[in-house]
Design an enzyme around this catalytic site. Sequence first.
Site, PDB file in Angstrom:
ATOM      1  CD  GLU A 270      10.387 -11.614  10.832  1.00  0.00           C
ATOM      2  OE1 GLU A 270      11.625 -11.505  10.732  1.00  0.00           O
ATOM      3  OE2 GLU A 270       9.659 -10.672  11.226  1.00  0.00           O
ATOM      4  CD  GLU A 299      11.825  -4.057   7.799  1.00  0.00           C
ATOM      5  OE1 GLU A 299      12.575  -4.862   8.390  1.00  0.00           O
ATOM      6  OE2 GLU A 299      10.600  -4.034   7.984  1.00  0.00           O
TER       7      GLU A 299
HETATM    8 ZN    ZN Z   1      11.669  -6.641   9.382  1.00  0.00          ZN
END
Ligand code: ZN
Length: 506
Positions: A270, A299
């Site tokens: 995160e 991502e």
């Molecule tokens: Zn992620």
Amino acid sequence: MSTEPTDPTQAFLDRWADIAALERASAVLGWDQETCMPPAGQASRGRTLSALAGLHHEKLTDPSLAELVEQAGAVAERGSAAHAQVREAQRCIRRATAVPGELARRVAETQSRSLASWQQARRDDDFSVFAPDLTEMVSLTREVADALVAAGVAARPYDALLDDYEPGMTEQDVAPVLASLRDRLSPLVQAVADSGVVVDEGVAHGTFPGPAQEAFAREVAVALGYDFAAGRLDESAHPFSTGFGPGDVRITWRWLDDDFRSGLFGVMHETGHALYEQGLPAAWDGTPIGGAVSLGVHESQSRLFENLVGRSRGFWEWALPRFHEAFPASGDVSPDALWPALHTTRPSLVRVEADEATYNLHIVARFEIERRLFAGDVDVHELPELWDATYDELLGVHAPTPADGVLQDIHWSMGAFGYFPTYTLGNLLSAQLFAAAERDLGQLEPQFARGEFGPLLGWLRTHVHEHASRYPAPELIERATGAPLAADDWLAYITRTVADVYGVTV
Ligand code: ZN
């Protein structure tokens, strides 16, 4: 009526700031819902979010906004930031106006019903409870995709879905990349299973009190560059990050008492997302190009910090003395003893618990199933069988119950088809960016060992974060790495890693 600036670009950006503010208000309420809202607030929160979504849609599809954007487009110089603002605004407006209001309402209604029946089906471990709503969700999503194709958003229905999460990427771009992963990973995972090597994971087990884990995770996040003056760390059932502009980017986590990996790598993941959001240019905040460019690129940032930094020997040379201080009962572990326990490879049933090497096979499975579903090759009632056959073939595992099989993910219940590939694109891009950064900065692991994470973050700021959505993702990737997105760097990384831990190569 208030007067708008005469410059059409300024006029449309002013309007866009209001649209962005509505998105932010919804995001703050979403964060609150996941972290601290009492359960009884659910119904009222749902109505509030739905009202905000209605206002947002109304403002975005107002014909006078489209007119202003068009006027701005007529005067914007090609290649300028203003030109990119127009491109992004038109993309958002086109997507929002392409779907008739009546269809959007039916989707929203079906989503909440389908989410509930998915949860029920998981509790009952019975796919047939979910099948009717999923059938409707698929059919409505197909209608949405057809409407988007008719509006010129994409050439083919599955592309129109993918475009929502990964603008500019098509099924034709993604399919060969995933096929190359499938061809290389399936035999690799099989070779690991055949090797008979069992990694000692005892070093990762023990007693890790929550407050000590939190203090350690915060220290790591700060070292990586996360700014707590512009962020927070809270607890939630499912870890996530959310941003309301570069000055307020929040992350959440959860942890296990007996294994430090879950909590720490969750926070590092995160943190990677949050570093991207904190690095977005303040000057473009609240404008069409001010946000992250795609889910895949997002991502890539989380996976880069979680895996390529967090699981590296260099990182642990820096981190272990701090780790021992945070967990005095953990005993004296060396980076070399810990390293294999951070890189275990084991075929598993559940995507969110999968390791680095097998994770992308879970995505390949979903991509293949989704494509067939949207090509009309299979019906919803055939999904459990197709799921099991695909898992048998790719991973050699068979879910004993649908809850651990076809029912495990929330995405399809919400109509989020075309979402899964972005996870793999992010994994691949993380390695491609890391390799490009090393070409500029030299070997990074020795830097990590000295606690120097700034050069890597600086490189990502310059090559990724500061561009926000100025360039479409495929162009950003080429500018940053000198090549289009490919699986090569990640495959080289995972092959090296697996060879090191298990002594196998394929
Ligand atoms: Zn992620």
